[in-house]
Design a protein around this motif. Structure first.
Motif, PDB file in Angstrom:
ATOM      1  N   LEU A 158       0.836  -1.201   0.000  1.00 32.92           N
ATOM      2  CA  LEU A 158       0.000   0.000   0.000  1.00 32.92           C
ATOM      3  C   LEU A 158       0.872   1.253   0.000  1.00 32.92           C
ATOM      4  O   LEU A 158       0.560   2.242  -0.670  1.00 32.92           O
ATOM      5  CB  LEU A 158      -0.905   0.008   1.236  1.00 32.92           C
ATOM      6  N   PHE A 159       1.964   1.214   0.767  1.00 33.89           N
ATOM      7  CA  PHE A 159       2.903   2.345   0.815  1.00 33.89           C
ATOM      8  C   PHE A 159       3.500   2.593  -0.568  1.00 33.89           C
ATOM      9  O   PHE A 159       3.540   3.729  -1.052  1.00 33.89           O
ATOM     10  CB  PHE A 159       4.014   2.061   1.831  1.00 33.89           C
ATOM     11  N   ILE A 190     -10.249   2.353  -2.885  1.00 37.81           N
ATOM     12  CA  ILE A 190     -11.640   2.805  -2.973  1.00 37.81           C
ATOM     13  C   ILE A 190     -12.479   2.153  -1.875  1.00 37.81           C
ATOM     14  O   ILE A 190     -13.325   2.796  -1.236  1.00 37.81           O
ATOM     15  CB  ILE A 190     -12.233   2.491  -4.359  1.00 37.81           C
ATOM     16  N   GLY A 191     -12.238   0.857  -1.657  1.00 38.45           N
ATOM     17  CA  GLY A 191     -12.957   0.152  -0.593  1.00 38.45           C
ATOM     18  C   GLY A 191     -12.673   0.735   0.778  1.00 38.45           C
ATOM     19  O   GLY A 191     -13.568   0.834   1.624  1.00 38.45           O
ATOM     20  N   THR A 192     -11.423   1.150   0.998  1.00 38.48           N
ATOM     21  CA  THR A 192     -11.047   1.746   2.278  1.00 38.48           C
ATOM     22  C   THR A 192     -11.711   3.105   2.467  1.00 38.48           C
ATOM     23  O   THR A 192     -12.150   3.452   3.573  1.00 38.48           O
ATOM     24  CB  THR A 192      -9.515   1.896   2.373  1.00 38.48           C
ATOM     25  N   ILE A 193     -11.796   3.887   1.385  1.00 34.57           N
ATOM     26  CA  ILE A 193     -12.476   5.185   1.444  1.00 34.57           C
ATOM     27  C   ILE A 193     -13.953   4.990   1.785  1.00 34.57           C
ATOM     28  O   ILE A 193     -14.517   5.688   2.629  1.00 34.57           O
ATOM     29  CB  ILE A 193     -12.323   5.944   0.109  1.00 34.57           C
ATOM     30  N   ASN A 194     -14.575   4.019   1.117  1.00 31.21           N
ATOM     31  CA  ASN A 194     -15.984   3.720   1.415  1.00 31.21           C
ATOM     32  C   ASN A 194     -16.148   3.198   2.848  1.00 31.21           C
ATOM     33  O   ASN A 194     -17.143   3.491   3.522  1.00 31.21           O
ATOM     34  CB  ASN A 194     -16.528   2.690   0.422  1.00 31.21           C
ATOM     35  N   GLN A 195     -15.147   2.420   3.312  1.00 31.34           N
ATOM     36  CA  GLN A 195     -15.163   1.907   4.688  1.00 31.34           C
ATOM     37  C   GLN A 195     -15.071   3.058   5.690  1.00 31.34           C
ATOM     38  O   GLN A 195     -15.753   3.050   6.724  1.00 31.34           O
ATOM     39  CB  GLN A 195     -13.990   0.944   4.882  1.00 31.34           C
ATOM     40  N   THR A 205     -16.015   2.343  15.612  1.00 29.18           N
ATOM     41  CA  THR A 205     -14.592   2.596  15.860  1.00 29.18           C
ATOM     42  C   THR A 205     -13.687   1.562  15.197  1.00 29.18           C
ATOM     43  O   THR A 205     -12.580   1.890  14.769  1.00 29.18           O
ATOM     44  CB  THR A 205     -14.306   2.617  17.377  1.00 29.18           C
ATOM     45  N   ASP A 206     -14.134   0.307  15.111  1.00 28.96           N
ATOM     46  CA  ASP A 206     -13.324  -0.728  14.467  1.00 28.96           C
ATOM     47  C   ASP A 206     -13.128  -0.426  12.981  1.00 28.96           C
ATOM     48  O   ASP A 206     -12.013  -0.518  12.453  1.00 28.96           O
ATOM     49  CB  ASP A 206     -13.977  -2.107  14.634  1.00 28.96           C
ATOM     50  N   LEU A 207     -14.224  -0.071  12.301  1.00 25.15           N
ATOM     51  CA  LEU A 207     -14.140   0.281  10.881  1.00 25.15           C
ATOM     52  C   LEU A 207     -13.247   1.505  10.680  1.00 25.15           C
ATOM     53  O   LEU A 207     -12.421   1.551   9.757  1.00 25.15           O
ATOM     54  CB  LEU A 207     -15.533   0.566  10.311  1.00 25.15           C
ATOM     55  N   LEU A 208     -13.428   2.501  11.532  1.00 28.78           N
ATOM     56  CA  LEU A 208     -12.642   3.730  11.424  1.00 28.78           C
ATOM     57  C   LEU A 208     -11.157   3.461  11.621  1.00 28.78           C
ATOM     58  O   LEU A 208     -10.313   3.987  10.882  1.00 28.78           O
ATOM     59  CB  LEU A 208     -13.123   4.760  12.450  1.00 28.78           C
ATOM     60  N   LEU A 209     -10.807   2.636  12.609  1.00 25.59           N
ATOM     61  CA  LEU A 209      -9.404   2.326  12.891  1.00 25.59           C
ATOM     62  C   LEU A 209      -8.762   1.592  11.719  1.00 25.59           C
ATOM     63  O   LEU A 209      -7.645   1.931  11.297  1.00 25.59           O
ATOM     64  CB  LEU A 209      -9.305   1.487  14.165  1.00 25.59           C
ATOM     65  N   GLN A 210      -9.477   0.599  11.180  1.00 25.15           N
ATOM     66  CA  GLN A 210      -8.953  -0.142  10.030  1.00 25.15           C
ATOM     67  C   GLN A 210      -8.751   0.777   8.827  1.00 25.15           C
ATOM     68  O   GLN A 210      -7.708   0.738   8.159  1.00 25.15           O
ATOM     69  CB  GLN A 210      -9.922  -1.276   9.653  1.00 25.15           C
ATOM     70  N   LEU A 215      -5.299   4.004   5.168  1.00 23.36           N
ATOM     71  CA  LEU A 215      -5.144   5.282   4.476  1.00 23.36           C
ATOM     72  C   LEU A 215      -3.895   6.028   4.934  1.00 23.36           C
ATOM     73  O   LEU A 215      -3.249   6.721   4.146  1.00 23.36           O
ATOM     74  CB  LEU A 215      -6.386   6.154   4.703  1.00 23.36           C
ATOM     75  N   ALA A 216      -3.525   5.857   6.214  1.00 19.94           N
ATOM     76  CA  ALA A 216      -2.318   6.513   6.730  1.00 19.94           C
ATOM     77  C   ALA A 216      -1.068   5.938   6.055  1.00 19.94           C
ATOM     78  O   ALA A 216      -0.143   6.681   5.695  1.00 19.94           O
ATOM     79  CB  ALA A 216      -2.229   6.347   8.244  1.00 19.94           C
ATOM     80  N   VAL A 217      -1.036   4.616   5.883  1.00 16.75           N
ATOM     81  CA  VAL A 217       0.098   3.975   5.203  1.00 16.75           C
ATOM     82  C   VAL A 217       0.161   4.424   3.748  1.00 16.75           C
ATOM     83  O   VAL A 217       1.231   4.787   3.229  1.00 16.75           O
ATOM     84  CB  VAL A 217      -0.033   2.436   5.281  1.00 16.75           C
ATOM     85  N   PHE A 218      -0.993   4.406   3.081  1.00 16.60           N
ATOM     86  CA  PHE A 218      -1.061   4.859   1.688  1.00 16.60           C
ATOM     87  C   PHE A 218      -0.638   6.327   1.575  1.00 16.60           C
ATOM     88  O   PHE A 218       0.139   6.692   0.681  1.00 16.60           O
ATOM     89  CB  PHE A 218      -2.489   4.682   1.167  1.00 16.60           C
ATOM     90  N   ALA A 219      -1.126   7.164   2.497  1.00 15.85           N
ATOM     91  CA  ALA A 219      -0.794   8.591   2.481  1.00 15.85           C
ATOM     92  C   ALA A 219       0.692   8.825   2.730  1.00 15.85           C
ATOM     93  O   ALA A 219       1.291   9.739   2.153  1.00 15.85           O
ATOM     94  CB  ALA A 219      -1.623   9.334   3.526  1.00 15.85           C
ATOM     95  N   GLY A 220       1.297   7.981   3.582  1.00 15.12           N
ATOM     96  CA  GLY A 220       2.732   8.102   3.839  1.00 15.12           C
ATOM     97  C   GLY A 220       3.535   7.931   2.566  1.00 15.12           C
ATOM     98  O   GLY A 220       4.462   8.713   2.285  1.00 15.12           O
ATOM     99  N   GLY A 221       3.197   6.915   1.786  1.00 16.38           N
ATOM    100  CA  GLY A 221       3.871   6.710   0.506  1.00 16.38           C
ATOM    101  C   GLY A 221       3.614   7.847  -0.447  1.00 16.38           C
ATOM    102  O   GLY A 221       4.517   8.297  -1.172  1.00 16.38           O
ATOM    103  N   ALA A 222       2.371   8.355  -0.441  1.00 20.54           N
ATOM    104  CA  ALA A 222       2.006   9.452  -1.335  1.00 20.54           C
ATOM    105  C   ALA A 222       2.771  10.727  -0.989  1.00 20.54           C
ATOM    106  O   ALA A 222       3.266  11.427  -1.880  1.00 20.54           O
ATOM    107  CB  ALA A 222       0.500   9.700  -1.265  1.00 20.54           C
TER     108      ALA A 222
END
Length: 324
Positions: A158-159, A190-195, A205-210, A215-222
């Motif tokens: 993802l990164f 896209i699935g994570t954004i919808n999640q 909270t479980d959905l939000l944390l996942q 997204l944080a890992v993806f954003a780090g790479g971005a």
């Protein structure tokens, strides 16, 4: 030139347009940034964020540091992109499923107009520019015919996906979403954004944390890719502007194969929702299309996309004259 609230509101609207483009495989948010007149400011603003920003923050305070990186501009633009991605990801996905010919026709017209627009920005043509145009066209076309892959849903991948996709997203003519599709990460993102949206709606909270973790890992790479590549782009525009523009035009020309409205499905796959969707396609003529080709509607949508670009150009010019 000092910006006022209406200027930042317009920048947010441009960010919304960029975000909408970025979630569509085949359309580049960088193209929208370029034709709307904010591309150079975006690259320059990103490039200003460095270690010196932390020194300015420490020595002169938040306000000085914020001003040094053009913070108001970045906040307005990123807010628009975030609003768009969260709002339109589902809408655009639905439209691509229900009215693909009309949607792709609109984007086809938009990209054609963008090619014309950027072509006018080149002050003179030379051999290097022609070679750059050919390289950009061939490379971009090859990307559109490359076979997407399936990949593990791992954090390192993802990164890497974020790192490569953001580079594509800020290049006019190269679709970051399509790079994600090639890497097999598009459905995950896209699935994570919808999640995330579902988690916020349900306050789960479980959905939000996942969702936030992915997204944080993806954003780090971005962020890393954006910062490193912005320096390259700044140098290219400063020293080889015409050649760089020629290569960007090539990227756009090559990408037209991906957004051609009429496709023949060669292979399908099952997505994360258990639905059978196209996996590998090839461009065909409207008369070869199985089903209703919607030629008249496609022409109308392409013309709307085409003239929308020149409408934005005239609007930007008028606003520039008003504020000068």
């Amino acid at each position: 030139m000092r910006k006022i609230f209406p200027d930042y509101l317009l920048i947010t609207l441009k960010g919304i347009a960029m975000g909408a483009a970025d979630v569509v495989p085949g359309v580049s948010g960088g193209t929208i940034a370029f034709i709307s007149g904010i591309y150079q400011e975006l690259i320059d603003s990103i490039n200003k964020i460095n270690i010196g920003t932390l020194k300015t923050l420490k020595n002169n305070g938040f306000k000085a540091a914020w001003g040094s990186v053009n913070g108001n501009f970045l906040l307005a633009l990123l807010s628009g992109i975030a609003i768009s991605v969260l709002t339109f990801s589902k809408i655009i996905t639905h439209l691509l499923e229900t009215q693909p010919i009309l949607v792709w026709s609109f984007f086809f017209g938009l990209v054609i107009a963008s090619i014309v627009f950027i072509w006018k920005e080149i002050t003179h043509w030379h051999l290097k520019g022609i070679i750059a145009l050919l390289i950009g066209t061939i490379l971009s076309y090859y990307i559109t015919i490359a076979e997407p892959t399936s990949s593990p849903d791992s954090y390192p991948y993802l990164f890497l996906s974020g790192f490569l996709a953001i580079i594509a997203m800020i290049l006019p003519g190269v679709s970051g979403a399509f790079i994600l599709l090639l890497m097999g990460s598009y459905q995950t993102v896209i699935g994570t954004i919808n999640q995330l949206r579902e988690g916020l709606t349900q306050m789960n909270t479980d959905l939000l944390l996942q969702a936030f973790t992915k997204l944080a890992v993806f954003a780090g790479g971005a962020i890393l890719g954006l910062k490193l590549f912005s320096r390259v782009l700044t140098w290219m525009f400063a020293h080889h502007k015409n050649t760089t523009l020629a290569m960007l035009i090539g990227f756009m020309i090559g990408s037209l194969n991906k957004i051609w409205p009429w496709k023949e499905v060669l292979e399908t796959r099952v997505n994360s929702h258990g639905e059978t969707v196209p996996f590998i396609e090839r461009s065909i003529l409207p008369i070869e299309f199985v089903g209703e080709p919607k030629i008249f509607g496609a022409i109308i949508m392409a013309l709307i996309g085409f003239f929308l670009i020149f409408g934005l150009e005239k609007l930007a010019f008028k606003l520039g004259k008003t504020n000068s």
